[in-house]
Write a protein that holds these residues in place. Structure first.
Motif, PDB file in Angstrom:
ATOM      1  N   SER A  14       0.827  -1.215   0.000  1.00  8.80           N
ATOM      2  CA  SER A  14       0.000   0.000   0.000  1.00  8.80           C
ATOM      3  C   SER A  14       0.855   1.257   0.000  1.00  8.80           C
ATOM      4  CB  SER A  14      -0.926   0.022   1.217  1.00  8.80           C
ATOM      5  OG  SER A  14      -0.167  -0.033   2.423  1.00  8.80           O
ATOM      6  N   ALA A  15       2.103   1.137   0.490  1.00  9.51           N
ATOM      7  CA  ALA A  15       2.968   2.318   0.552  1.00  9.51           C
ATOM      8  C   ALA A  15       4.407   1.899   0.781  1.00  9.51           C
ATOM      9  CB  ALA A  15       2.515   3.247   1.672  1.00  9.51           C
ATOM     10  N   HIS A  56       6.561   7.436   2.588  1.00  3.55           N
ATOM     11  CA  HIS A  56       5.596   8.468   2.207  1.00  3.55           C
ATOM     12  C   HIS A  56       5.181   8.371   0.744  1.00  3.55           C
ATOM     13  CE1 HIS A  56       9.564  10.231   1.317  1.00  3.55           C
ATOM     14  NE2 HIS A  56       8.953  10.927   0.370  1.00  3.55           N
ATOM     15  N   TYR A  57       5.496   7.237   0.101  1.00  3.88           N
ATOM     16  CA  TYR A  57       5.062   7.020  -1.282  1.00  3.88           C
ATOM     17  C   TYR A  57       3.853   6.089  -1.276  1.00  3.88           C
ATOM     18  CZ  TYR A  57       9.681   8.937  -2.263  1.00  3.88           C
ATOM     19  OH  TYR A  57      10.793   9.749  -2.311  1.00  3.88           O
ATOM     20  N   ARG A  58       2.701   6.624  -1.597  1.00  5.13           N
ATOM     21  CA  ARG A  58       1.471   5.828  -1.625  1.00  5.13           C
ATOM     22  C   ARG A  58       1.402   5.070  -2.951  1.00  5.13           C
ATOM     23  NH1 ARG A  58      -2.522   9.677  -2.425  1.00  5.13           N
ATOM     24  NH2 ARG A  58      -2.591   9.048  -4.608  1.00  5.13           N
ATOM     25  N   ASP A  72      -0.207   3.314  -6.020  1.00  5.82           N
ATOM     26  CA  ASP A  72      -1.468   3.343  -6.750  1.00  5.82           C
ATOM     27  C   ASP A  72      -1.706   2.061  -7.548  1.00  5.82           C
ATOM     28  OD1 ASP A  72      -2.034   5.876  -5.787  1.00  5.82           O
ATOM     29  OD2 ASP A  72      -1.063   6.895  -7.473  1.00  5.82           O
ATOM     30  N   ALA A  94       3.277   5.336  -8.008  1.00  4.04           N
ATOM     31  CA  ALA A  94       3.012   5.762  -6.629  1.00  4.04           C
ATOM     32  C   ALA A  94       2.865   7.276  -6.592  1.00  4.04           C
ATOM     33  CB  ALA A  94       4.127   5.295  -5.693  1.00  4.04           C
ATOM     34  N   THR A 109       3.540  11.799  -1.225  1.00  2.00           N
ATOM     35  CA  THR A 109       2.601  12.596  -0.426  1.00  2.00           C
ATOM     36  C   THR A 109       3.256  13.823   0.197  1.00  2.00           C
ATOM     37  OG1 THR A 109       3.046  11.196   1.512  1.00  2.00           O
ATOM     38  CG2 THR A 109       1.184  10.576   0.094  1.00  2.00           C
TER      39      THR A 109
END
Length: 296
Positions: A5-6, A9-11, A13, A27, A30
């Motif tokens: 999911s991450a 701090h890189y979510r 996608d 990703a 954020t």
């Protein structure tokens, strides 16, 4: 690897790519509010000393600064110890996708010159790509070219883990299984690959851009490797008569079996620049042919 999911701090996608050594995710950063691409080395590869080399060479690539080369933002490791690289996300189309239709010669030369510029910058910094192929070249909507995926890159100034060892041979086998059609004779023969290997692989790409087919074709991967090692391809001008003689000669020189007989990346960029000259195309073509002959 399951879809994470991450990464910090890189979510994440979506997963957008998969290769022999790892996976690539789209990703979102954020902190800086921008899309990025995150390449993660698989645990099976990271378990060996390849992890150390992967990160060391990623640091070298991250120091490169060239507009035709993908920008590396950050390197790190997941909580599970898997190395990852965060790089700019390129909105565009791979060269592989563009090769589904014939490309005008002028367009081929423009794209090729941008590829040559990126490789020249890498070679000048002592970095060899080792996996030049259409899938690793992106063309943005505005025509700008980006060379991607230095995940197999190596430094031409070797460290202690760059000696020819069983691990390196295993890496080479992974490349053979993945993209045999774009290997240099050095790689196909299990020998050390320098900047000249990138020129050969680039020559295969350029041949395919001009003719719609690869110069070395066989029914199996081993057959392709044998052809790369021993066969001479038909000149581009024989396959596509509309190709300028100077350009055909350039590709033939890039595909010389002996690394010492190939033009350098800088030579290639300069010959392509001559071919792009709009002032006196005939003169440029003649000059390019003469310069190419002087290198072989």
């Amino acid at each position: 690897m399951s879809n994470p999911s991450a990464f910090g701090h890189y979510r994440v996608d979506a997963r957008i790519g998969q290769g022999g050594m790892g996976d690539v995710f789209r990703a979102y950063d954020t902190r800086l509010n921008r899309p990025v691409a995150v390449k993660v080395m698989r645990a099976t590869a990271a378990a060996s000393h390849q992890s150390h080399r992967f990160l060391r060479e990623a640091r070298a690539v991250s120091a490169l600064n060239h507009p035709n080369m993908v920008v590396v933002h950050e390197i790190g490791e997941t909580p599970d110890g898997e190395p990852f690289i965060v790089q700019e996300f390129i909105e565009g189309t791979t060269l592989r996708a563009l090769l589904s239709e014939p490309m005008p010669v002028e367009r081929v030369v423009d794209v090729a010159r941008q590829i040559a510029r990126a490789l020249c910058a890498a070679h000048a910094a002592g970095v060899v790509h080792r996996d030049v192929k259409p899938e690793n070249i992106m063309i943005r909507g505005d025509g700008f070219v980006k060379v991607l995926d230095f995940g197999l890159a190596r430094l031409t100034t070797p460290g202690p883990d760059d000696l020819v060892t069983q691990t390196n041979l295993e890496t080479a086998v992974g490349v053979l299984l993945g993209t045999p059609a774009y290997l240099s004779p050095e790689q196909a023969g299990g020998r050390a690959a320098g900047a000249e290997a990138d020129v050969f692989s680039f020559g295969i790409v350029l041949y395919e851009m001009l003719t719609g087919r690869r110069p070395f074709v066989a029914a199996s991967s081993l057959g392709v490797i044998a052809a790369i090692l021993s066969e001479q391809p038909l000149p581009v001008s024989r396959v596509n008569p509309s190709t300028p003689r100077a350009l055909s000669d350039l590709v033939q020189a890039m595909l010389e079996k002996s690394p010492e007989q190939r033009p350098t990346g800088r030579d290639v960029e300069q010959q392509l620049a001559l071919l792009l000259s709009a002032d006196a195309p005939a003169t440029a073509s003649a000059a390019a042919s003469a310069a190419i002959r002087s290198t072989v």
